[in-house]
Enzyme design. Structure first.
Site, PDB file in Angstrom:
ATOM      1  N   ASP A   1       0.890  -1.166   0.000  1.00 27.88           N
ATOM      2  CA  ASP A   1       0.000   0.000   0.000  1.00 27.88           C
ATOM      3  C   ASP A   1       0.926   1.214   0.000  1.00 27.88           C
ATOM      4  OD1 ASP A   1      -2.172   1.756   0.253  1.00 27.88           O
ATOM      5  OD2 ASP A   1      -2.119   1.632   2.443  1.00 27.88           O
TER       6      ASP A   1
ATOM      7  N   ASP B   1      -2.226   1.053   7.467  1.00 29.88           N
ATOM      8  CA  ASP B   1      -1.550   0.876   6.189  1.00 29.88           C
ATOM      9  C   ASP B   1      -1.108  -0.577   5.977  1.00 29.88           C
ATOM     10  OD1 ASP B   1      -1.203   3.830   5.147  1.00 29.88           O
ATOM     11  OD2 ASP B   1      -0.751   3.829   7.288  1.00 29.88           O
TER      12      ASP B   1
ATOM     13  N   GLU C   1      -1.252  -1.670  -4.608  1.00 29.64           N
ATOM     14  CA  GLU C   1      -2.483  -0.904  -4.796  1.00 29.64           C
ATOM     15  C   GLU C   1      -2.233   0.250  -5.755  1.00 29.64           C
ATOM     16  OE1 GLU C   1      -6.063   0.010  -1.867  1.00 29.64           O
ATOM     17  OE2 GLU C   1      -4.277   1.148  -1.341  1.00 29.64           O
TER      18      GLU C   1
END
Length: 181
Positions: A2, A134, A62
């Site tokens: 991420d 996160d 992502e």
């Protein structure tokens, strides 16, 4: 992964048949007061350390999510680029997911809240506590990739060339594996 320019979440899962097993997760906190270039270099080095420690054979990242405007998206894109470059230089096949794709695969709804995603990640992996935000997002990306098998499809194409690829050739192999070259 991420990605972020201030903090980047990472999560490692192992796929054992149809089971997804938690290995580890964490967050790379980057120095807000440093220049963006310094943070991106730090991100690349520290992500490389994670790869060296755990030796994954594939990765999922992502996509950029535009919420706060063009400048934020540009900076986030640069952090994502640093992560993709690091993964590519290490010869890893990479799958990309939008935020809504991850949420859909993890919770069944593309507009799920972060807390819902973290709760499902904890449930799916049998974790006693929710990971840091996160890291939970990174684990969700890893689980999504494991559940739909996308990272498995790209890996064989890259593995054949992995021994021959160095430097720029590794990035070309990554782009080809993603169908972008």
């Amino acid at each position: 992964i991420d990605p972020g320019s201030r903090k980047t979440g990472w999560g490692i899962v192992d796929v054992d048949g149809s089971s997804v097993v938690h290995v580890d997760n964490g967050v790379l906190f980057l120095d807000d007061s440093s220049d963006l270039t310094v943070r991106l270099v730090d991100l690349a080095h520290r992500l490389n350390d994670v790869i060296t420690t755990y030796a994954p054979d594939r990765a999922a990242v992502e996509d950029v999510f535009v919420q706060k405007g063009a400048r934020s998206a540009l900076i986030l894109g640069q952090a994502r680029g640093a992560a993709l470059t690091t993964l590519g230089l290490r010869g890893l096949a990479v799958a990309s997911y939008t935020t809504s794709q991850v949420k859909q695969r993890i919770t069944g709804g593309g507009r799920a809240e972060k807390l819902q995603v973290a709760a499902m990640v904890s449930l799916l992996l049998g974790l006693k506590e929710h990971p840091f935000e996160d890291a939970a997002d990174a684990l969700a990306v890893a689980i999504a990739a494991a559940l739909d098998g996308a990272v498995h499809l790209a890996a064989p194409q890259l593995k054949k060339k992995q021994a021959k690829t160095k430097g720029r050739d590794a990035l070309a192999a990554l782009a080809k594996a993603q169908g972008k070259l």
